[in-house]
Design a protein around this motif. Structure first.
Motif, PDB file in Angstrom:
ATOM      1  N   VAL A 246      56.691   5.142 -39.528  1.00 52.35           N
ATOM      2  CA  VAL A 246      57.423   6.415 -39.820  1.00 52.35           C
ATOM      3  C   VAL A 246      56.648   7.449 -40.318  1.00 52.35           C
ATOM      4  O   VAL A 246      55.681   7.040 -41.211  1.00 52.35           O
ATOM      5  CB  VAL A 246      58.687   6.233 -40.922  1.00 52.35           C
ATOM      6  N   ARG A 247      56.538   8.627 -39.979  1.00 50.70           N
ATOM      7  CA  ARG A 247      56.032   9.859 -40.440  1.00 50.70           C
ATOM      8  C   ARG A 247      56.760  11.021 -40.458  1.00 50.70           C
ATOM      9  O   ARG A 247      57.668  11.488 -39.473  1.00 50.70           O
ATOM     10  CB  ARG A 247      54.877  10.066 -39.357  1.00 50.70           C
ATOM     11  N   ARG A 248      56.893  11.672 -41.522  1.00 49.98           N
ATOM     12  CA  ARG A 248      57.421  12.966 -42.068  1.00 49.98           C
ATOM     13  C   ARG A 248      56.569  14.047 -42.010  1.00 49.98           C
ATOM     14  O   ARG A 248      55.671  14.290 -42.651  1.00 49.98           O
ATOM     15  CB  ARG A 248      58.245  12.864 -43.131  1.00 49.98           C
ATOM     16  N   ASN A 249      56.947  15.102 -41.119  1.00 58.06           N
ATOM     17  CA  ASN A 249      56.376  16.718 -41.204  1.00 58.06           C
ATOM     18  C   ASN A 249      57.181  17.694 -41.322  1.00 58.06           C
ATOM     19  O   ASN A 249      57.843  17.756 -40.410  1.00 58.06           O
ATOM     20  CB  ASN A 249      55.479  16.565 -40.037  1.00 58.06           C
ATOM     21  N   GLY A 250      57.460  18.042 -42.441  1.00 55.18           N
ATOM     22  CA  GLY A 250      58.532  19.204 -42.860  1.00 55.18           C
ATOM     23  C   GLY A 250      59.886  18.601 -42.671  1.00 55.18           C
ATOM     24  O   GLY A 250      60.297  17.631 -43.286  1.00 55.18           O
ATOM     25  N   SER A 251      60.554  19.239 -41.798  1.00 54.07           N
ATOM     26  CA  SER A 251      62.073  18.895 -41.791  1.00 54.07           C
ATOM     27  C   SER A 251      62.233  17.573 -40.444  1.00 54.07           C
ATOM     28  O   SER A 251      63.221  17.340 -40.057  1.00 54.07           O
ATOM     29  CB  SER A 251      62.834  19.932 -41.401  1.00 54.07           C
ATOM     30  N   THR A 252      61.120  17.327 -39.799  1.00 51.31           N
ATOM     31  CA  THR A 252      60.859  16.354 -38.662  1.00 51.31           C
ATOM     32  C   THR A 252      60.455  15.339 -38.995  1.00 51.31           C
ATOM     33  O   THR A 252      59.358  14.858 -39.881  1.00 51.31           O
ATOM     34  CB  THR A 252      60.054  17.110 -37.576  1.00 51.31           C
ATOM     35  N   VAL A 253      61.373  14.251 -38.832  1.00 47.74           N
ATOM     36  CA  VAL A 253      60.709  12.726 -39.091  1.00 47.74           C
ATOM     37  C   VAL A 253      60.672  12.164 -37.808  1.00 47.74           C
ATOM     38  O   VAL A 253      61.405  12.162 -36.916  1.00 47.74           O
ATOM     39  CB  VAL A 253      61.769  11.961 -39.879  1.00 47.74           C
ATOM     40  N   SER A 254      59.504  11.202 -37.456  1.00 48.31           N
ATOM     41  CA  SER A 254      58.998  10.739 -36.465  1.00 48.31           C
ATOM     42  C   SER A 254      59.169   9.172 -36.545  1.00 48.31           C
ATOM     43  O   SER A 254      58.207   8.551 -37.423  1.00 48.31           O
ATOM     44  CB  SER A 254      58.038  11.337 -35.702  1.00 48.31           C
ATOM     45  N   LEU A 255      59.666   8.235 -35.630  1.00 46.96           N
ATOM     46  CA  LEU A 255      59.195   7.006 -35.408  1.00 46.96           C
ATOM     47  C   LEU A 255      58.610   6.577 -34.568  1.00 46.96           C
ATOM     48  O   LEU A 255      59.025   6.924 -33.298  1.00 46.96           O
ATOM     49  CB  LEU A 255      60.738   6.082 -35.375  1.00 46.96           C
ATOM     50  N   SER A 256      57.398   5.829 -34.416  1.00 41.30           N
ATOM     51  CA  SER A 256      56.569   5.522 -33.277  1.00 41.30           C
ATOM     52  C   SER A 256      56.617   3.917 -33.229  1.00 41.30           C
ATOM     53  O   SER A 256      56.350   3.357 -34.067  1.00 41.30           O
ATOM     54  CB  SER A 256      54.922   6.131 -33.732  1.00 41.30           C
ATOM     55  N   PHE A 257      56.812   3.737 -31.824  1.00 45.21           N
ATOM     56  CA  PHE A 257      56.758   2.331 -31.365  1.00 45.21           C
ATOM     57  C   PHE A 257      55.318   2.207 -30.348  1.00 45.21           C
ATOM     58  O   PHE A 257      55.244   3.011 -29.415  1.00 45.21           O
ATOM     59  CB  PHE A 257      58.055   2.063 -30.702  1.00 45.21           C
ATOM     60  N   ALA A 258      54.905   1.050 -30.266  1.00 47.65           N
ATOM     61  CA  ALA A 258      53.846   0.659 -29.642  1.00 47.65           C
ATOM     62  C   ALA A 258      54.590   0.122 -28.251  1.00 47.65           C
ATOM     63  O   ALA A 258      55.538  -0.532 -28.231  1.00 47.65           O
ATOM     64  CB  ALA A 258      53.015  -0.704 -30.024  1.00 47.65           C
ATOM     65  N   ALA A 259      54.011   0.754 -27.013  1.00 53.11           N
ATOM     66  CA  ALA A 259      54.423   0.597 -25.795  1.00 53.11           C
ATOM     67  C   ALA A 259      54.269  -1.049 -25.562  1.00 53.11           C
ATOM     68  O   ALA A 259      53.294  -1.377 -25.988  1.00 53.11           O
ATOM     69  CB  ALA A 259      53.840   1.297 -24.789  1.00 53.11           C
ATOM     70  N   PRO A 260      55.213  -1.434 -24.911  1.00 58.18           N
ATOM     71  CA  PRO A 260      55.049  -2.987 -24.287  1.00 58.18           C
ATOM     72  C   PRO A 260      53.793  -3.057 -23.349  1.00 58.18           C
ATOM     73  O   PRO A 260      53.570  -2.084 -22.592  1.00 58.18           O
ATOM     74  CB  PRO A 260      56.254  -3.352 -23.556  1.00 58.18           C
ATOM     75  N   SER A 261      53.057  -3.994 -23.220  1.00 57.02           N
ATOM     76  CA  SER A 261      52.039  -4.511 -22.437  1.00 57.02           C
ATOM     77  C   SER A 261      52.316  -4.549 -21.200  1.00 57.02           C
ATOM     78  O   SER A 261      53.549  -4.403 -20.795  1.00 57.02           O
ATOM     79  CB  SER A 261      51.301  -5.815 -22.850  1.00 57.02           C
ATOM     80  N   LEU A 262      51.422  -4.444 -20.137  1.00 59.70           N
ATOM     81  CA  LEU A 262      51.622  -4.418 -18.860  1.00 59.70           C
ATOM     82  C   LEU A 262      52.530  -5.767 -18.518  1.00 59.70           C
ATOM     83  O   LEU A 262      53.187  -5.907 -17.707  1.00 59.70           O
ATOM     84  CB  LEU A 262      50.518  -4.413 -17.973  1.00 59.70           C
ATOM     85  N   VAL A 263      51.752  -6.917 -19.168  1.00 60.52           N
ATOM     86  CA  VAL A 263      52.460  -8.332 -18.857  1.00 60.52           C
ATOM     87  C   VAL A 263      53.681  -8.359 -19.359  1.00 60.52           C
ATOM     88  O   VAL A 263      54.585  -8.851 -18.621  1.00 60.52           O
ATOM     89  CB  VAL A 263      51.477  -9.192 -19.303  1.00 60.52           C
ATOM     90  N   GLU A 264      54.135  -7.639 -20.324  1.00 55.89           N
ATOM     91  CA  GLU A 264      55.525  -7.889 -20.906  1.00 55.89           C
ATOM     92  C   GLU A 264      56.553  -6.931 -19.959  1.00 55.89           C
ATOM     93  O   GLU A 264      57.698  -7.383 -19.769  1.00 55.89           O
ATOM     94  CB  GLU A 264      55.619  -7.129 -22.234  1.00 55.89           C
ATOM     95  N   GLN A 265      56.096  -5.843 -19.513  1.00 54.13           N
ATOM     96  CA  GLN A 265      56.715  -5.145 -18.680  1.00 54.13           C
ATOM     97  C   GLN A 265      57.253  -5.580 -17.389  1.00 54.13           C
ATOM     98  O   GLN A 265      58.292  -5.633 -17.029  1.00 54.13           O
ATOM     99  CB  GLN A 265      56.207  -3.538 -18.283  1.00 54.13           C
ATOM    100  N   LEU A 266      56.048  -6.431 -16.730  1.00 56.59           N
ATOM    101  CA  LEU A 266      56.356  -6.976 -15.551  1.00 56.59           C
ATOM    102  C   LEU A 266      57.093  -8.285 -15.986  1.00 56.59           C
ATOM    103  O   LEU A 266      57.937  -8.689 -15.133  1.00 56.59           O
ATOM    104  CB  LEU A 266      54.883  -7.933 -15.301  1.00 56.59           C
ATOM    105  N   ALA A 267      57.273  -8.984 -16.918  1.00 54.40           N
ATOM    106  CA  ALA A 267      58.175 -10.115 -17.439  1.00 54.40           C
ATOM    107  C   ALA A 267      59.688  -9.598 -17.387  1.00 54.40           C
ATOM    108  O   ALA A 267      60.522 -10.017 -16.995  1.00 54.40           O
ATOM    109  CB  ALA A 267      57.472 -10.722 -18.544  1.00 54.40           C
ATOM    110  N   ALA A 268      59.676  -8.150 -18.081  1.00 57.39           N
ATOM    111  CA  ALA A 268      61.179  -7.709 -18.305  1.00 57.39           C
ATOM    112  C   ALA A 268      61.637  -7.493 -16.805  1.00 57.39           C
ATOM    113  O   ALA A 268      62.755  -7.500 -16.601  1.00 57.39           O
ATOM    114  CB  ALA A 268      61.203  -6.363 -19.147  1.00 57.39           C
TER     115      ALA A 268
END
Length: 401
Positions: A246-268
């Motif tokens: 979680v990162r906050r910049n003024g009135s904006t708050v952002s939540l960053s997630f790591a993208a799933p790996s290629l292997v994880e996306q192929l499995a999904a």
């Protein structure tokens, strides 16, 4: 003298011609001794375009000519297949189905190509083969060209080379939603109206859905960012999401997630019980700290941004979540202004049909008689009056005449 000059010029021309003829003659003899092949190689897909996950189809037509019976060298045909790095493509055709002139090709894994050797081709006879190549949905960038070449050779001599290609399209979709969830302390009260000073909980969800065809995966190693801009009148309290930074910049708050790996996306993608490549829920908490003396609608929405394997930035906004904010329990806060209906019941003043309290002046009723004395034959009067009034900064009720 003139005769000598002409002789000199003619001699010079003859010398030049003699220097050229042997080369051209050798080339001509080579053409006569070898095989000539006319070939046509193309894609059979509509507009030479497919979606990722679909099959690319190529057709090669050729016929041989200029065969010299004294030539004993076989004719070679190599078909270079489209790039198959990381399993982007694979040969869909069975080798037996690719037979040409009774010759079954050999697949060379090192060069990713099909190789034929023809001991004899019949002059003037047409030959053809249809080649099918599967594409892996999700891992092929949008616009990638699946190039293939057919190369005919005889010994060290290249006879002809023809190319064909199919373009692949792919893209990434995203769904983003947001709702007002509840007010802290009233989690099970669906009818509670949030008040000033209370903590309001918003919930959001980001989903990157699967697709059977035309899908581009999320770029491995990138970040999926969900942002919320806190509107005026609300104070940021906190934010959370499983695995999020979680990162906050003024009135904006952002939540960053790591993208799933290629292997994880192929499995999904391969899992029939899953509908998304990626999905996460987020929670945003705010406190209402601004009240203008009246009921107000509070609105809020999310946005998201990430990069797919085509290096394309994917962006989306959620629906606009809303709730109605009410006055807090603090009595020092300003009461809401507005008109209300004020009821007044008038009773008898005497036994002659006169009303008590017939005079209303600035919200004050006068002339009433709570205990009139009347005979049994009296005429009694009653009246109900409704008038619009308003609540001002003063505590009294002012009746609008």
């Amino acid at each position: 003298m003139f005769y000598r000059k002409r002789l000199l010029i003619i001699s010079t021309i003859l010398i030049l011609l003699l220097s050229i003829v042997p080369h051209n003659l050798a080339q001509a003899l080579d053409d006569i001794a070898g095989v000539k092949v006319d070939a046509f190689y193309t894609s059979l897909n509509e507009n030479q375009t497919i979606q990722s996950g679909e099959t690319a189809i190529y057709r090669l037509d050729f016929y041989a000519s200029g065969i010299d019976g004294t030539s004993t060298e076989p004719v070679g045909l190599e078909i270079k297949l489209p790039e198959n790095e990381n399993g982007k493509t694979s040969l869909a055709s069975e080798l037996e189905d690719l037979k040409i002139a009774d010759q079954v090709p050999v697949y060379d894994e090192t060069t990713n190509s099909l190789k034929y050797t023809f001991d004899q081709l019949t002059a003037g006879q047409s030959y053809s083969v249809t080649l099918r190549v599967n594409t892996q949905n999700g891992i092929i960038p949008n616009g990638m060209a699946l190039k293939t070449e057919a190369i005919f050779t005889q010994g060290d001599r290249e006879i002809v080379r023809k190319a064909a290609q199919v373009s692949v399209t792919s893209d990434t979709q995203v769904a983003l939603s947001k709702t007002y969830a509840y007010t802290v302390g009233y989690e099970n009260d669906a009818d509670h109206v949030p008040k000033v000073g209370e903590t309001i909980v918003w919930k959001g969800k980001v989903e990157v859905p699967k697709d059977e065809f035309g899908l581009a995966f999320i770029k491995e190693g990138s970040q999926i960012v969900v942002s919320d801009t806190i509107q005026s009148g609300l104070t940021y309290v906190g934010a959370s999401g499983e695995g999020a930074s979680v990162r906050r910049n003024g009135s904006t708050v952002s939540l960053s997630f790591a993208a799933p790996s290629l292997v994880e996306q192929l499995a999904a993608q391969a899992d029939p019980n899953r509908s998304n490549l990626f999905e996460k829920e987020v929670e945003i908490r705010t406190r209402a700290n601004n009240f203008q003396g009246q009921l107000s609608n509070v609105k809020n929405k999310l946005s998201t941004s990430f990069t797919n394997i085509s290096d394309k930035t994917i962006q989306a906004e959620s629906n606009e979540a809303t709730f109605t904010l009410g006055k807090g329990s603090n009595p020092s806060q300003i009461s809401p202004n507005g008109r209300v209906l004020v009821g007044v019941n008038l009773g008898p003043k005497d036994g002659d049909g006169m009303l008590a309290g017939a005079f209303i002046n600035n919200g004050t009723i006068s002339g009433y008689n709570p205990t009139p004395t009347v005979p049994d034959t009296a005429t009694l009067a009653f009246k109900m009056i409704w008038r619009a009034g308003y609540r001002g900064q003063m505590t009294r009720l002012a009746v609008m005449k």
